[in-house]
Structure formats: C-alpha cells, structure tokens
Scaffold this active site. Sequence first.
Site, PDB file in Angstrom:
ATOM      1  N   HIS A  12       0.802  -1.228   0.000  1.00 57.82           N
ATOM      2  CA  HIS A  12       0.000   0.000   0.000  1.00 57.82           C
ATOM      3  C   HIS A  12       0.840   1.287   0.000  1.00 57.82           C
ATOM      4  O   HIS A  12       0.441   2.299   0.578  1.00 57.82           O
ATOM      5  CB  HIS A  12      -0.969  -0.014   1.186  1.00 57.82           C
ATOM      6  CG  HIS A  12      -0.284  -0.106   2.532  1.00 57.82           C
ATOM      7  ND1 HIS A  12      -0.720  -0.926   3.537  1.00 57.82           N
ATOM      8  CD2 HIS A  12       0.800   0.543   3.038  1.00 57.82           C
ATOM      9  CE1 HIS A  12       0.074  -0.789   4.602  1.00 57.82           C
ATOM     10  NE2 HIS A  12       0.997   0.105   4.316  1.00 57.82           N
ATOM     11  N   HIS A  59      -1.901   4.198   9.945  1.00 52.66           N
ATOM     12  CA  HIS A  59      -0.566   4.773  10.178  1.00 52.66           C
ATOM     13  C   HIS A  59      -0.643   6.114  10.907  1.00 52.66           C
ATOM     14  O   HIS A  59       0.224   6.958  10.744  1.00 52.66           O
ATOM     15  CB  HIS A  59       0.167   4.996   8.861  1.00 52.66           C
ATOM     16  CG  HIS A  59       0.387   3.784   8.016  1.00 52.66           C
ATOM     17  ND1 HIS A  59      -0.624   3.111   7.373  1.00 52.66           N
ATOM     18  CD2 HIS A  59       1.527   3.142   7.670  1.00 52.66           C
ATOM     19  CE1 HIS A  59      -0.113   2.107   6.685  1.00 52.66           C
ATOM     20  NE2 HIS A  59       1.179   2.103   6.851  1.00 52.66           N
ATOM     21  N   HIS A 193      10.105  -4.225   4.261  1.00 54.80           N
ATOM     22  CA  HIS A 193      10.544  -2.828   4.176  1.00 54.80           C
ATOM     23  C   HIS A 193      10.819  -2.249   5.547  1.00 54.80           C
ATOM     24  O   HIS A 193      10.262  -2.688   6.540  1.00 54.80           O
ATOM     25  CB  HIS A 193       9.583  -1.944   3.380  1.00 54.80           C
ATOM     26  CG  HIS A 193       8.192  -1.733   3.917  1.00 54.80           C
ATOM     27  ND1 HIS A 193       7.296  -2.746   4.174  1.00 54.80           N
ATOM     28  CD2 HIS A 193       7.523  -0.585   4.204  1.00 54.80           C
ATOM     29  CE1 HIS A 193       6.134  -2.234   4.589  1.00 54.80           C
ATOM     30  NE2 HIS A 193       6.255  -0.915   4.626  1.00 54.80           N
ATOM     31  N   GLU A 240       3.870  -5.506   8.554  1.00 52.70           N
ATOM     32  CA  GLU A 240       2.546  -5.337   7.932  1.00 52.70           C
ATOM     33  C   GLU A 240       2.040  -6.653   7.336  1.00 52.70           C
ATOM     34  O   GLU A 240       0.856  -6.771   7.002  1.00 52.70           O
ATOM     35  CB  GLU A 240       2.602  -4.254   6.849  1.00 52.70           C
ATOM     36  CG  GLU A 240       2.784  -2.869   7.449  1.00 52.70           C
ATOM     37  CD  GLU A 240       2.878  -1.761   6.414  1.00 52.70           C
ATOM     38  OE1 GLU A 240       2.739  -0.601   6.792  1.00 52.70           O
ATOM     39  OE2 GLU A 240       3.109  -2.062   5.223  1.00 52.70           O
TER      40      GLU A 240
HETATM   41  C1  DHB Z   1       6.161   3.276   2.341  1.00 52.99           C
HETATM   42  C2  DHB Z   1       5.646   2.012   2.660  1.00 52.99           C
HETATM   43  C3  DHB Z   1       4.567   1.894   3.535  1.00 52.99           C
HETATM   44  O1  DHB Z   1       4.024   0.691   3.919  1.00 52.99           O
HETATM   45  C4  DHB Z   1       3.955   3.014   4.056  1.00 52.99           C
HETATM   46  O2  DHB Z   1       2.877   2.841   4.850  1.00 52.99           O
HETATM   47  C5  DHB Z   1       4.456   4.272   3.758  1.00 52.99           C
HETATM   48  C6  DHB Z   1       5.561   4.406   2.882  1.00 52.99           C
HETATM   49  C7  DHB Z   1       7.311   3.446   1.393  1.00 52.99           C
HETATM   50  O3  DHB Z   1       7.936   2.447   0.971  1.00 52.99           O
HETATM   51  O4  DHB Z   1       7.611   4.591   1.025  1.00 52.99           O
HETATM   52 FE    FE Z   2       2.540   0.948   5.517  1.00 52.31          FE
END
Ligand code: DHB
Ligand code: FE
Length: 287
Positions: A12, A59, A193, A240
């Site tokens: 997302h 978030h 990530h 996540e």
């Molecule tokens: C990014 C990834 C995320 O899951 C999010 O909530 C906000 C930013 C990103 O990779 O920039």
């Molecule tokens: Fe996120």
Amino acid sequence: MARIIGGVATTHVPSIGKAIAENKQNDPYWKPFFQGFDYVHYWLAREKPDIAVVFYNDHGLNFFLDKLPTFAVGAAKEYRNEDEGWGIPVARAIEGDPDLSWHIINALVADEFDITMCQDMLVDHSVTIPMALMWPGNKRHPVRIVPVSINTVQHPLPSLKRCLNLGRSVGRAIESYPQDVRVMIVGTGGLSHQLDGKRAGFINKEFDKLCMDKLTGEPEALTRYSIHDWVEQAGAQGVEFLNWMAMRGALTGQVTEVHRNYHIPISNTAAATVVLENRTKAERKAA
Ligand code: DHB
Ligand code: FE
C-alpha cells in the site's frame, strides 16, 4: 448464505497514489508493478464481489500512539479519507456495510477477540491505495467494505498466530452470514521494508519469497516467527505482513494461489500482489 470467493493481498505504498494521480502506470519505473494488476482486474470482473473485508494497518490517521487498539473493526455506513501529508489526492469515501460489520463484531467477541468497534472511522492509504489499484478510475467502488485494522505500529504487536486466528474467526463469521453476498478478503501492506533507522531501505527478497510460498498452503509454518524475528527478517515495517496472515486465515475452504507479482522496489518497499482463490469442498467437487 454469504460466500468467501478469495483474497487479494497487496502493498500500500503512498507514492502509488501519486503515480496514479499523474498517470504514470506505464512509466518504466511503475509498469512492472501496475501490470501485476491486470490479472486482479480480470479476476474481480469475473468473481464480482459485493463486499470486501479489508485487513490493514492505520498509520496515524484514525488511531495515534496515544490510543491504539490491537484490533479494530469498522461499523460505519461510510469511511472517509483525509490528507495524510503524503502529497496524494484525498480519496473518495468508501461505502460500508454495517450489517456485515456487526455480524463480524458479534462473532469475534463471542470468539473471545476483544476488539474495538468503530462507528466512525477514517481510513488511510493502507485502504485507499489497494482500493484504487483494484478498481482504477474515479468511479464509486463497486464493493462495500468492512475495514479491520491491526496494530503494526506500536509494540507490543499481536503475533502472526493471533492474526491468522483473527482471520479464521472472521472467515467463520462470514460463512455464517445469512445474506447471499459474495465476499472477498483483502490484506494490505508489506512485503519487506524498513522506513527509518540504520536499516532504512532494507529489503529481504529470499524471506519475501518464503512468505509468499508458505502463505497459501502452510500459513501455520510462518507462525513460528516471533515479531522480533519478523522485524529482523523483513524490516520494521515488514510486520505489515500481519494483515496478509489475517487475510489468509479468513479463507476457510481450499485455497489456491492464482496470481503473484513481486517487484523490487516501489519507494522503499518490496512490492507484492497475490490473488488466492477460495473454494469450498462442495464447489471443488462440482467443478
Ligand atoms: C512506504 C511504505 C509503507 O508501507 C507506508 O505505509 C508508507 C511508505 C514506502 O515504501 O515509502
Ligand atoms: Fe505501511
């Protein structure tokens, strides 16, 4: 009776919203990600869901660190989005389905999940981006939603096992819903990530592959990882994946992966999209 037709899980990342607003779907950077949705569009057009139950993580738009429920279920007629500061257009409101929401809430509480029930709930990019990817264009979405938020932000987080079981409880609730509706399950976020700290930009391709390989047929195998293991393997925001586990748990029949797309990176994230089909044993026999 309601039928669970299958699930879609997808990343997302907010910058996807900017790419959509600027029509960049065919740019070399974006194409490998967006073309992963061609199959999703075909599948949705064929399966015609009425309602999507969406497992996601807020978030900081609706819940903040001062009050953060582990699990919260929306029971609103409509879910609005607001400017989150990512520089993307505010998404149109999404219609809710309070009847199914309350059915799920009752079943979850009876099943000893002490959730927070929200009759007023903003939804952030974790809901709006997947919706825009699944149903592109500025039209009203063809499904109503029941959003279920899982805390992936402030530790302690729920375990992978707990989220799989949350999904199973939601799946049983949907199966016992008397209305003749076609329900799809969505899980958003991931895969690996990390957005901050020394490991900002961290991605783990091998672990992502393992997660996708196990998700369909052996989700239990992933429950042996603790949240700390998961942060180590997938990055601080890789947790996540809890939303993916809940989505998988809600698929109560025989589950088949019918589509997978994996592309590194979109922004800081290993971008992945999967479609899982759910068939009851009776449906399998008839096919
Ligand atoms: C990014 C990834 C995320 O899951 C999010 O909530 C906000 C930013 C990103 O990779 O920039
Ligand atoms: Fe996120």
